[in-house]
Design a protein around this motif. Structure first.
Motif, PDB file in Angstrom:
ATOM      1  N   GLU A  20      16.755  53.812  54.661  1.00 23.73           N
ATOM      2  CA  GLU A  20      17.870  54.473  54.685  1.00 23.73           C
ATOM      3  C   GLU A  20      17.789  55.814  54.075  1.00 23.73           C
ATOM      4  O   GLU A  20      17.105  55.829  53.033  1.00 23.73           O
ATOM      5  N   ASP A  21      18.606  56.634  54.477  1.00 26.24           N
ATOM      6  CA  ASP A  21      18.563  58.189  54.093  1.00 26.24           C
ATOM      7  C   ASP A  21      19.600  57.927  52.722  1.00 26.24           C
ATOM      8  O   ASP A  21      20.663  57.439  52.726  1.00 26.24           O
ATOM      9  N   LEU A  22      18.861  58.398  51.728  1.00 25.03           N
ATOM     10  CA  LEU A  22      19.757  58.034  50.308  1.00 25.03           C
ATOM     11  C   LEU A  22      20.570  59.142  49.933  1.00 25.03           C
ATOM     12  O   LEU A  22      20.952  59.307  48.813  1.00 25.03           O
ATOM     13  N   THR A  23      20.756  60.261  50.677  1.00 24.08           N
ATOM     14  CA  THR A  23      21.286  61.595  50.282  1.00 24.08           C
ATOM     15  C   THR A  23      22.732  61.296  49.802  1.00 24.08           C
ATOM     16  O   THR A  23      22.994  61.437  48.693  1.00 24.08           O
ATOM     17  N   LEU A  24      23.300  60.243  50.519  1.00 27.65           N
ATOM     18  CA  LEU A  24      24.925  59.901  50.197  1.00 27.65           C
ATOM     19  C   LEU A  24      24.932  58.816  48.843  1.00 27.65           C
ATOM     20  O   LEU A  24      26.004  58.430  48.330  1.00 27.65           O
ATOM     21  N   TYR A  25      23.669  58.185  48.495  1.00 25.46           N
ATOM     22  CA  TYR A  25      23.677  57.388  47.327  1.00 25.46           C
ATOM     23  C   TYR A  25      23.583  58.126  45.926  1.00 25.46           C
ATOM     24  O   TYR A  25      23.567  57.489  45.003  1.00 25.46           O
ATOM     25  N   SER A  26      23.483  59.433  45.975  1.00 24.33           N
ATOM     26  CA  SER A  26      23.550  60.200  44.743  1.00 24.33           C
ATOM     27  C   SER A  26      24.371  61.449  44.969  1.00 24.33           C
ATOM     28  O   SER A  26      24.629  62.228  45.857  1.00 24.33           O
ATOM     29  N   ARG A  27      25.227  61.681  43.706  1.00 27.82           N
ATOM     30  CA  ARG A  27      26.026  62.589  43.701  1.00 27.82           C
ATOM     31  C   ARG A  27      25.594  64.078  44.003  1.00 27.82           C
ATOM     32  O   ARG A  27      26.337  65.149  44.087  1.00 27.82           O
ATOM     33  N   LEU A  28      24.386  64.026  43.572  1.00 31.18           N
ATOM     34  CA  LEU A  28      23.453  65.536  43.641  1.00 31.18           C
ATOM     35  C   LEU A  28      23.092  65.783  45.083  1.00 31.18           C
ATOM     36  O   LEU A  28      22.692  66.905  45.351  1.00 31.18           O
ATOM     37  N   ARG A  29      23.204  64.635  45.910  1.00 24.13           N
ATOM     38  CA  ARG A  29      22.894  64.884  47.530  1.00 24.13           C
ATOM     39  C   ARG A  29      21.624  65.577  47.766  1.00 24.13           C
ATOM     40  O   ARG A  29      21.566  66.178  48.747  1.00 24.13           O
ATOM     41  N   LEU A  30      20.620  64.994  46.904  1.00 23.18           N
ATOM     42  CA  LEU A  30      19.272  65.591  47.222  1.00 23.18           C
ATOM     43  C   LEU A  30      18.738  65.120  48.645  1.00 23.18           C
ATOM     44  O   LEU A  30      19.060  63.980  48.996  1.00 23.18           O
ATOM     45  N   LYS A  31      17.926  66.114  49.548  1.00 21.75           N
ATOM     46  CA  LYS A  31      17.867  65.661  50.757  1.00 21.75           C
ATOM     47  C   LYS A  31      16.190  65.242  50.781  1.00 21.75           C
ATOM     48  O   LYS A  31      15.400  65.152  49.853  1.00 21.75           O
TER      49      LYS A  31
END
Ligand SMILES: Cc1cc2nc3c(=O)[nH]c(=O)nc-3n(C[C@H](O)[C@H](O)[C@H](O)COP(=O)(O)OP(=O)(O)OC[C@H]3O[C@@H](n4cnc5c(N)ncnc54)[C@H](O)[C@@H]3O)c2cc1C
Length: 301
Positions: A20-31
């Motif tokens: 899964e792309d984890l971008t949306l699982y952190s409020r920092l939205r690291l790519k």
């Protein structure tokens, strides 16, 4: 590991999101970070998942609302996302009991709404913190109005063997310190939390609204951040010292120290996990050089 995850999906109907792309699982939205995510939608799910993983000695990392953590680009371990059905404030009857039990996935903003509606004293302590209740208890989240530990009376844990464990404040089983708990063991998952209130007080709603306004003018709440990056050192504010070094606005590879609050690090858009780690190292070394203090990260890496 993949075969265990497939078995959880096929035999127990547990939702598994592979790679899964984890971008949306952190409020920092690291790519650029990816990993396998197991979604626990109930306590039963939780017990099955942790038992199956522990039997094979597979470690896992728990994700609440992801407001205080970031993920490496490639992960060798799966993530366990705690999720639950949404309650409405009408489901909760205030004043009938002294303790209220909530799922660990309950968002704090939902509890703040209850506090405003009913004047629950003590609940102003977590005003404006974007978190799940489980994550807030794990981190002993707090503001200048207090810490969540002041109103936690009981925590239900699912141990890595899938067993239930109840810890009570009245038995001295819930020790906390600054931004951490001292009772969750490796592999333990907070499943439910009982909160108390310190009386009913009509002013609580006003206090919360005033503090919400203050936060919105002093913190970059509309930007991608994980809140305060560094823990304060005793009474020394990390934000104040970063400000004094003149680092506000300092930016490398889309990672920047906020202009509004020096302890907030923003991802402008394209920052990655490596960019962030490199950035916090540079700032930390500068703080060590200038003040002789090694500031600890508040963000869970
Ligand atoms: C804009 C902004 C403002 C913030 N302001 C504040 C503030 O004023 N005060 C403050 O204290 N924090 C603040 N934070 C940080 C963050 O909101 C808190 O640390 C919060 O407690 C994290 O909760 P979470 O559910 O997002 O947990 P996550 O970030 O998902 O996880 C944090 C840690 O808790 C563990 N964890 C999560 N859920 C569970 C569970 N059910 N069982 C066991 N372990 C679990 C995770 O494995 C991880 O180690 C802020 C963050 C942002 C983005």
């Amino acid at each position: 590991m993949k075969d265990i995850l497939s078995r959880l999906r096929d035999e127990h109907k547990i939702e598994i999101l592979f790679n899964e792309d984890l971008t949306l699982y952190s409020r920092l939205r690291l790519k650029g970070s990816r990993g396998d995510v197991i979604v626990a939608k109930s306590e039963e799910d939780l017990k099955i998942i942790v038992k199956a993983l522990s039997e094979k000695d597979i470690e896992y990392k728990i994700i609440g609302a992801g407001s205080n953590q970031i993920y490496p680009e490639v992960s060798q371990i799966p993530y366990l996302k705690i999720s639950s059905h949404q309650q409405t404030t009408n489901d909760i009857r205030i004043n009938e009991r002294e303790e209220y039990e909530f799922d660990a996935a309950t968002p704090l903003f939902f509890l703040t709404k209850l506090a405003i509606d009913h004047g629950l004293k003590g609940w102003e302590s977590f005003t404006g913190i974007p978190a799940s209740l489980g994550g807030a208890v794990f981190m002993n989240a707090g503001t200048e109005l207090g810490e969540i530990s002041q109103i936690v009376s009981e925590v239900k844990i699912i141990t890595k063997n899938g067993q239930e464990k109840i810890l009570k404040k009245s038995r001295g089983e819930l020790p906390f310190s600054y931004r951490k708990n001292l009772f969750v063991c490796k592999g333990d998952v907070i499943s439910k939390v009982k909160l108390i209130h310190l009386g009913i007080c009509e002013n609580v709603g006003d206090k919360i609204k005033k503090y919400q306004h203050k936060r919105s003018t002093t913190q970059p709440l509309d930007k991608y951040t994980c809140g305060c990056a560094y823990k304060n050192f005793n009474t020394l504010s990390a934000g104040k010292l970063i400000d004094l070094t003149g680092l506000k606005g300092f930016i490398i590879n889309d990672i920047q120290i906020s202009h509004l609050h020096a302890n907030f690090i923003e991802n402008k858009e394209k920052g990655t996990y490596s960019d962030f780690c490199q950035f916090v190292k540079i700032v930390r070394e500068e703080l060590l050089l200038q003040y002789g203090i090694k500031f600890e990260l508040e963000i869970q890496v």
